[in-house]
Write an enzyme that holds these catalytic residues in place. Structure first.
Site, PDB file in Angstrom:
ATOM      1  CG  ASP A   1      29.292  57.966  -1.003  1.00  0.00           C
ATOM      2  OD1 ASP A   1      29.053  56.915  -0.270  1.00  0.00           O
ATOM      3  OD2 ASP A   1      29.734  57.953  -2.122  1.00  0.00           O
TER       4      ASP A   1
ATOM      5  CG  ASN B   1      33.073  58.558 -13.176  1.00  0.00           C
ATOM      6  OD1 ASN B   1      33.605  57.966 -12.248  1.00  0.00           O
ATOM      7  ND2 ASN B   1      32.231  59.189 -13.465  1.00  0.00           N
TER       8      ASN B   1
ATOM      9  CG  HIS C   1      32.884  58.032  -8.931  1.00  0.00           C
ATOM     10  ND1 HIS C   1      31.491  57.829  -9.891  1.00  0.00           N
ATOM     11  CD2 HIS C   1      32.825  57.141  -8.090  1.00  0.00           C
ATOM     12  CE1 HIS C   1      30.863  56.843  -9.202  1.00  0.00           C
ATOM     13  NE2 HIS C   1      31.538  56.260  -8.362  1.00  0.00           N
TER      14      HIS C   1
ATOM     15  CD  GLU D   1      29.984  61.183 -10.450  1.00  0.00           C
ATOM     16  OE1 GLU D   1      31.197  60.603 -11.114  1.00  0.00           O
ATOM     17  OE2 GLU D   1      28.806  60.450 -10.527  1.00  0.00           O
TER      18      GLU D   1
HETATM   19  C1  F6R Z   1      30.496  54.201  -2.414  1.00  0.00           C
HETATM   20  C2  F6R Z   1      31.093  55.198  -3.444  1.00  0.00           C
HETATM   21  C3  F6R Z   1      31.537  54.943  -4.506  1.00  0.00           C
HETATM   22  C4  F6R Z   1      31.899  53.659  -5.022  1.00  0.00           C
HETATM   23  C5  F6R Z   1      32.059  53.339  -6.584  1.00  0.00           C
HETATM   24  C6  F6R Z   1      32.460  52.111  -6.807  1.00  0.00           C
HETATM   25  O1  F6R Z   1      30.253  54.683  -0.901  1.00  0.00           O
HETATM   26  O2  F6R Z   1      31.325  56.153  -2.700  1.00  0.00           O
HETATM   27  O3  F6R Z   1      32.531  55.805  -4.897  1.00  0.00           O
HETATM   28  O4  F6R Z   1      32.692  53.256  -4.288  1.00  0.00           O
HETATM   29  O5  F6R Z   1      31.003  53.929  -7.384  1.00  0.00           O
HETATM   30  O6  F6R Z   1      31.519  51.375  -6.491  1.00  0.00           O
HETATM   31  P1  F6R Z   1      31.519  49.678  -6.864  1.00  0.00           P
HETATM   32  O7  F6R Z   1      32.400  49.105  -5.755  1.00  0.00           O
HETATM   33  O8  F6R Z   1      30.176  48.977  -6.589  1.00  0.00           O
HETATM   34  O9  F6R Z   1      31.868  49.422  -8.319  1.00  0.00           O
END
Ligand code: F6R
Length: 236
Positions: A67, A136, A138, A143
């Protein structure tokens, strides 16, 4: 989904890097799906060390990131392009033309997303997809919603994700409200999936053990992936 509990973040990072390096050594021209966020940073540090020690060679590897925020260019320190350069690509030998990250600045986002999925298919599909997980549930920036979104597309970030990611920005107002993300179908098409979860994700990992599959917890679909491992570190 195979949930493996590991001692701490250090162990998680070493194990994840080992799995990725084995994939590259088994198939030097493999396609890796990569993630950003705090959790994979230790994994990338280990991979950089392994590269410097000559344990792994990325010269034939192709990568696709999950992403990118909309509206941040590659030079913006909060962009995922910048993150990947800082933590991995600036230190290892993935060929420049083998690196793919969604373009959050694209004038025609829909076209860009379609082309991204096409490029993944042309590369032969993803061999190993690395994922973090949101509080959450995701994955990528998919989301919680009423439906699972199949393809790469533009997504609106939820208030909880904006809140969680504000730590990387000066002000919460600076966190982009939209992003381009690989879709759930794109992620599920990977031949193997490796999810990393630190101790702050204990609640959502517990939910994944119990909950049946629902787009309200996007990661819950991973229970139907034939080769998915979630590494959960119980301590920092
Ligand atoms: C990042 C992504 C997100 C993160 C998620 C957890 O490329 O796609 O899904 O993996 O938000 O983020 P952290 O590791 O910062 O808790």
């Amino acid at each position: 989904m195979n949930i493996v509990t590991v001692r701490d973040y250090r162990a998680l990072s070493g194990m994840a890097a080992g799995i990725i390096a084995s994939q590259v050594n088994r198939k030097p021209n493999c396609v890796l799906g990569l993630a950003t966020g705090s959790t994979p940073i230790g994994t990338y540090e280990n991979l950089v060390d392994m590269f410097r020690e000559g344990v792994v060679d990325f010269s034939k590897v192709t990568t696709f990131n999950l992403d990118e925020y909309c509206g941040l260019d590659e030079e913006n320190p909060q962009s995922y392009h910048y993150f990947m350069r800082e933590h991995l690509f600036g230190h290892v030998n993935v060929p420049e033309d083998g690196v793919h990250i969604p373009n959050g600045m694209a004038a025609d986002v829909e076209k860009e997303c379609g082309e991204y999925d096409e490029a993944i298919k042309r590369a032969g599909g993803i061999d190993l997809q690395l994922l973090g997980i949101g509080h959450n549930g995701h994955i990528g920036f998919n989301e919680p919603d009423d439906v699972f979104h199949d393809n790469t597309g533009m997504v609106r970030l939820t208030p909880s994700t904006i809140e969680a990611n504000k730590r990387f920005f000066d002000r919460v107002e600076d966190v982009p409200k939209t992003a381009v993300s690989m879709g759930i179908g794109t992620i599920m098409a990977a031949r193997e999936v490796l999810v990393l979860a630190g101790p702050d994700k204990a609640e959502i990992v517990e939910k994944l053990r119990e909950e049946s599959c629902s787009p309200r917890v996007p990661a819950s679909i991973l229970r139907y992936h034939p080769r998915c491992t979630l590494l959960f570190a119980t301590a920092k």
